[in-house]
Design a protein around this motif. Structure first.
Motif, short mmCIF file in Angstrom:
data_model
loop_
_atom_site.label_atom_id
_atom_site.label_comp_id
_atom_site.label_asym_id
_atom_site.label_seq_id
_atom_site.Cartn_x
_atom_site.Cartn_y
_atom_site.Cartn_z
N LYS A 1 0.88 -1.18 0.00
CA LYS A 1 0.00 0.00 0.00
C LYS A 1 0.90 1.22 0.00
CE LYS A 1 -3.85 -1.94 2.48
NZ LYS A 1 -4.16 -2.38 3.81
N ASP A 2 0.29 2.39 -0.05
CA ASP A 2 1.10 3.60 0.01
C ASP A 2 0.52 4.59 1.01
OD1 ASP A 2 3.18 5.33 -0.77
OD2 ASP A 2 1.76 6.50 -1.96
N ASN A 3 1.41 5.06 1.91
CA ASN A 3 1.00 6.05 2.89
C ASN A 3 2.29 6.62 3.48
OD1 ASN A 3 0.08 7.50 5.03
ND2 ASN A 3 -1.38 5.94 5.74
N LEU A 4 2.47 7.92 3.43
CA LEU A 4 3.74 8.47 3.93
C LEU A 4 3.92 8.28 5.44
CD1 LEU A 4 4.17 11.64 1.69
CD2 LEU A 4 5.63 9.62 1.75
N GLU A 5 2.82 7.96 6.09
CA GLU A 5 2.91 7.66 7.53
C GLU A 5 3.83 6.46 7.79
OE1 GLU A 5 0.67 8.96 10.36
OE2 GLU A 5 1.21 10.53 8.92
N PHE A 6 3.94 5.59 6.78
CA PHE A 6 4.75 4.37 6.95
C PHE A 6 6.22 4.72 7.22
CE2 PHE A 6 1.76 2.04 3.76
CZ PHE A 6 0.75 2.00 4.73
N ALA A 7 6.61 5.95 6.91
CA ALA A 7 8.01 6.34 7.11
C ALA A 7 8.29 6.64 8.59
CB ALA A 7 8.32 7.57 6.26
N ARG A 8 7.23 6.96 9.32
CA ARG A 8 7.44 7.41 10.72
C ARG A 8 8.03 6.30 11.57
NH1 ARG A 8 1.88 9.16 12.45
NH2 ARG A 8 2.68 8.15 14.32
N PRO A 9 9.02 6.63 12.41
CA PRO A 9 9.65 5.58 13.21
C PRO A 9 8.67 4.91 14.19
CG PRO A 9 10.58 7.75 13.75
CD PRO A 9 9.68 7.94 12.57
N ASP A 10 7.69 5.69 14.66
CA ASP A 10 6.77 5.11 15.64
C ASP A 10 5.56 4.45 14.98
OD1 ASP A 10 5.73 7.40 14.66
OD2 ASP A 10 5.08 8.25 16.57
N TYR A 11 5.54 4.35 13.69
CA TYR A 11 4.40 3.70 13.02
C TYR A 11 4.37 2.23 13.43
CZ TYR A 11 1.22 1.90 9.63
OH TYR A 11 0.14 1.26 9.07
N ASN A 12 3.20 1.72 13.70
CA ASN A 12 3.10 0.33 14.15
C ASN A 12 2.94 -0.61 12.95
OD1 ASN A 12 2.58 -2.08 15.29
ND2 ASN A 12 0.81 -1.41 16.53
N ASP A 13 4.01 -1.33 12.62
CA ASP A 13 3.96 -2.22 11.45
C ASP A 13 3.76 -3.68 11.88
OD1 ASP A 13 6.42 -2.99 12.43
OD2 ASP A 13 7.58 -1.96 10.89
N ALA A 14 3.22 -3.88 13.08
CA ALA A 14 3.09 -5.25 13.60
C ALA A 14 2.31 -6.16 12.67
CB ALA A 14 2.43 -5.20 14.98
N ASN A 15 1.36 -5.58 11.91
CA ASN A 15 0.55 -6.44 11.04
C ASN A 15 1.18 -6.68 9.67
OD1 ASN A 15 -1.37 -6.51 12.96
ND2 ASN A 15 -2.45 -4.67 12.17
N TRP A 16 2.31 -6.03 9.42
CA TRP A 16 2.93 -6.21 8.10
C TRP A 16 3.53 -7.61 8.00
CZ3 TRP A 16 5.93 -1.38 5.96
CH2 TRP A 16 5.10 -0.26 6.03
#
Ligand code: GLA
Length: 766
Positions: free
Chosen positions: A41-56
């Motif tokens: 997907k695309d979202n610039l939020e994904f760049a943030r260090p605190d973004y929660n990528d647990a579901n990736w």
């Protein structure tokens, strides 16, 4: 990556980044090979260090995302990894100024973020404070084949030393395979070797009195450091194992200076490799590189006339006939023909046969070619019937060399080179324009005339004249379009104008059409669906049937929907079985050695097309480079394509044809295998470790056989002839050397270099 191929540098400069090998005990890098997470997907939020990528999901970075269950279509994907960057890296480093993120190759475009900040984009570092914009993906050329190495100053506040950092890569794929794929990802400090550039110019050698001379340059790019070390050069004959040359040079190269090294070694006419190894002080990775030395196997051409291949040619009733007799030997030459069908005439000076035949039939024409030194006589079979392309088309296509920078002059130059360099004397006849002749889709210019006729762009001022000029040389003229509204390069294509375009092509004198799916994919629900793939190809087939000349129909849809199973039904004379080729062993071999399932579908009039040749100076744009295939890999490429009865379309600059490439392309005994009238595609009959044996049945009852070594070292191989169905004694002939090797009983033994081939013809004896 199907769409376009990035421009390569003219001179191959070998950067340390991808050649460094060997490591020392000290921690000099942080590996980034595993633990990546991914989302499509695309979202610039994904760049943030605190973004929660647990579901990736987890993803590998040594293969593209489409090989891991995601789509090959145009679109975004994000990769994230958490990594501690230890300050010991900088303490142990030789050069303490910057930190480099080595991210390998990314297909097609990328933006890289460290802890939320953009640090690099499409191979370039960006200034601190740069904001990501979507324009990064709207470029003319893809970067799919380029290494990404982004650097930051060690003092850059975006780096968190000894703490967790979040590295995020935003990838945009514009079609075909996509994502991060070359596997060797790491973070390191640069060392002095970063400043050493080896300029080797692969493929460029001079030969004098049976000695080969090679020159290389070592350039110190640093402005304040001197490079000290050693360079070891070793030249080895791969067949005998003999060292032909070995020397250690000590290096002391001052800032911004260079050092030239020249050396000579004896010519062997056998597989030979030069190895270069630069060693620095302890603790610094060494640089290793190897290159093959071109060696010509094709014997020199005889000055006496020799009629070459193809020796069978088909045209339909009442369609313009044009065939240039392929004959080598000293000019002037006089040609004569006995038994030409009514309607055809022969130009006795040039050997060009032209006219129109109104009567169906098979005509065995006795052709004589004579010069002051002798004569040759052969039978040319002319078949006036329903089929064309009775043997695989042989010619040139602009794509692998010029890409979208093709021009009318460049195409005509290729045609002239076919005649002047003698290629036409060995059967090379089609001169094909690929993408880039139409008006660009985003241009404000009208794409078509008021009556709907397609317009050319200003690089092609007169298409009709180009066709006429090519025909005047006795050669054939090819063009390119797509069933979609745009070509792969974004130029105007035939959608909605199929019948009109076919008429226009015929008016220009076109003899060959490559019809490339490209943007039509966007109009399909499922691009693998045969039901959806057939109609656009059928439509153009109908349009081509209506024109007043024969046009060889080349389907290009990358093998989707097993095109070999239905390509002939929609009038295809050839169809691509794969995605695009490029000049690397992995790519060429993975295409060439995987053609087996399509083999039963090849035959006179309809051929499997494993894509065009990648020998000589190639480049897909303005900047050309010498093929990255070694000489042995090139022998394999041509031998394999000949065994596969593949269309042979040269994709290099014919103005710059070196002796090796010219000889590779003009060995008539090899070309005869490709042009064999039986048209049976070879299949592998033995797979034994790294050895693969391909067998092709020929019209004269003989067998052509290629024994390929896919491994990384020279191998001696003994073939059990019974295993390939040869029960009696047979005569075996080496086709590249054009030499009989003798009579063989139960076995045949040969020594094959890394990635090389032994190509033979087997004559059964009574
Ligand atoms: C596709 C084809 C190539 C070439 C380019 C032109 O990628 O497969 O052979 O024709 O398009 O844009």
């Amino acid at each position: 990556m199907i769409y376009r191929i990035q421009i390569f540098a003219f001179i191959v400069t070998l950067s340390i980044i991808f050649l460094c090998l060997g490591q020392t005990g000290e921690k000099s890098l942080v590996e980034l090979k595993s633990d990546w997470k991914f989302i499509n997907k695309d979202n610039l939020e994904f760049a943030r260090p605190d973004y929660n990528d647990a579901n990736w999901k987890s993803i590998r970075v040594d293969k593209t995302w489409d090989k891991q269950g995601y789509s090959r279509n145009e679109g975004f994907g994000w990769y994230r990894i958490k990594v501690v960057i230890p300050s010991s890296l900088k303490e142990n480093a030789f050069l303490k100024d910057s930190l480099i993120f080595h991210l390998g190759k990314i297909d097609d475009f990328d933006q890289v973020f460290l802890n939320g900040f953009l640090i690099g984009e499409n191979c370039k570092n960006v200034h601190s404070g740069s904001k990501p914009s979507n324009a990064f993906k709207n470029l003319e050329n893809s970067y799919w084949n380029e290494e990404r190495n982004y650097s930051l100053s060690v003092n850059d506040p975006r780096i968190k030393w000894d703490q967790e950092n979040v590295l995020a890569i935003r990838v945009y794929n514009w079609g075909g395979p996509g994502g991060v794929y070359s596997g060797d990802l790491y973070i390191s400090m640069p060392d002095i070797s970063k400043y050493l550039e080896l300029e080797i110019k692969p493929g460029i050698f001079t030969t004098h009195k049976q000695m080969i001379n090679k020159k290389i340059l070592l350039k110190n790019k640093a402005s304040k450091y001197t490079i000290d070390g050693t360079l070891e050069v070793t030249v080895k004959n791969n067949i005998t194992g003999n060292k032909l040359f070995t020397k250690n040079y000590s290096l002391h190269i001052k800032p911004k200076k260079q050092m030239e090294i020249a050396f000579d070694f004896p010519e062997t006419k056998q597989s030979t490799t030069i190895k270069y190894e630069v060693n620095f002080d302890k603790g610094i990775r060494s640089i290793k590189y190897k290159e093959g030395v071109p060696y010509i196997l094709t014997p020199p051409k005889k000055p006496q006339p020799q009629i070459n291949y193809p020796r069978v040619y088909g045209e339909r009733v009442g369609k313009p006939f044009l065939f240039r007799i392929p004959a080598s030997g000293k000019r002037p030459m006089k040609f004569s023909a006995q038994g030409l069908p009514t309607g055809l005439t022969l130009d006795t000076e040039t050997g060009i046969i032209s006219g129109k035949v109104m009567q169906k039939g098979t005509y065995d024409v006795k052709i004589t070619a004579q010069n002051e030194l002798g004569k040759d006589q052969k039978t040319l079979r002319i078949v006036i019937g329903d089929q064309i392309a009775l043997t695989p088309p042989m010619g040139w296509n602009s794509w692998n060399v010029w890409g979208l920078s093709v021009t009318q002059d460049r195409v005509y130059a290729a045609a002239k080179a076919f005649v002047e360099k003698g290629l036409a004397d060995h059967g090379w006849s089609y001169v094909n324009i690929d993408d880039g002749w139409e008006i660009y889709g985003e241009s404000k210019e009208p794409k078509r005339k008021p009556n709907g006729e397609i317009r050319t762009n200003k690089k092609f001022p007169d298409m009709k004249k180009l066709g006429d000029d090519i025909h005047a040389l006795g050669l054939k003229f090819g063009i390119y379009s797509s069933p979609g509204p745009l070509t792969c390069g974004g130029y105007t294509a035939s959608y909605g104008h199929e019948f009109q375009d076919a008429q226009t092509f015929a008016k220009w004198g076109v003899d060959f059409l490559k019809y490339d799916l490209c943007s039509y994919r966007k109009m399909m629900k499922d691009m693998h669906s045969v039901d959806e793939l057939i109609p656009p190809y059928q439509k153009m087939n109908k349009a081509l049937q209506k024109v007043n000349r024969d046009i060889v129909y080349s389907l290009c849809e990358y093998g989707l929907g097993k095109v070999w199973e239905w390509g002939a039904k929609v009038g295809g004379n050839l169809w691509r079985t794969t995605g695009d080729i490029w000049d690397s062993w992995d790519r060429m071999a993975s295409i060439g050695f995987n053609q087996e399932q399509a083999a039963p579908y090849a035959g006179p009039g309809h051929w499997n097309d494993p894509d065009m040749l990648v020998v000589g100076w190639v480049g897909w744009g303005e900047n050309l480079h010498y093929t990255k295939l070694t000489p042995d890999e090139q022998y394999t490429h041509i031998s394999l394509w000949a065994l596969l009865s593949a269309p042979l379309l040269i994709g290099c600059d014919l103005q710059r044809l070196d002796d090796f490439t010219l000889n590779l392309l003009t060995n008539d005994e090899v070309l005869a295998i490709d042009q064999d009238p039986l048209g049976k595609q070879a299949i592998p009959v033995i797979k034994d470790g790294d050895i693969q044996v391909y067998k092709k049945e020929l019209a004269d009852g003989c067998i052509a056989m290629g024994i390929f070594n896919l491994g990384k070292s020279t191998t001696k191989y003994t073939l059990n002839l019974r295993k390939i169905g040869i029960e009696q004694k047979c005569k075996i002939r080496d086709l590249w050397r054009q030499q009989d090797l003798g009579i063989f009983g139960a076995t045949f033994t040969t020594i094959i270099p890394e990635h090389g081939v032994t190509l033979v013809k087997i004559f059964k004896t009574k």
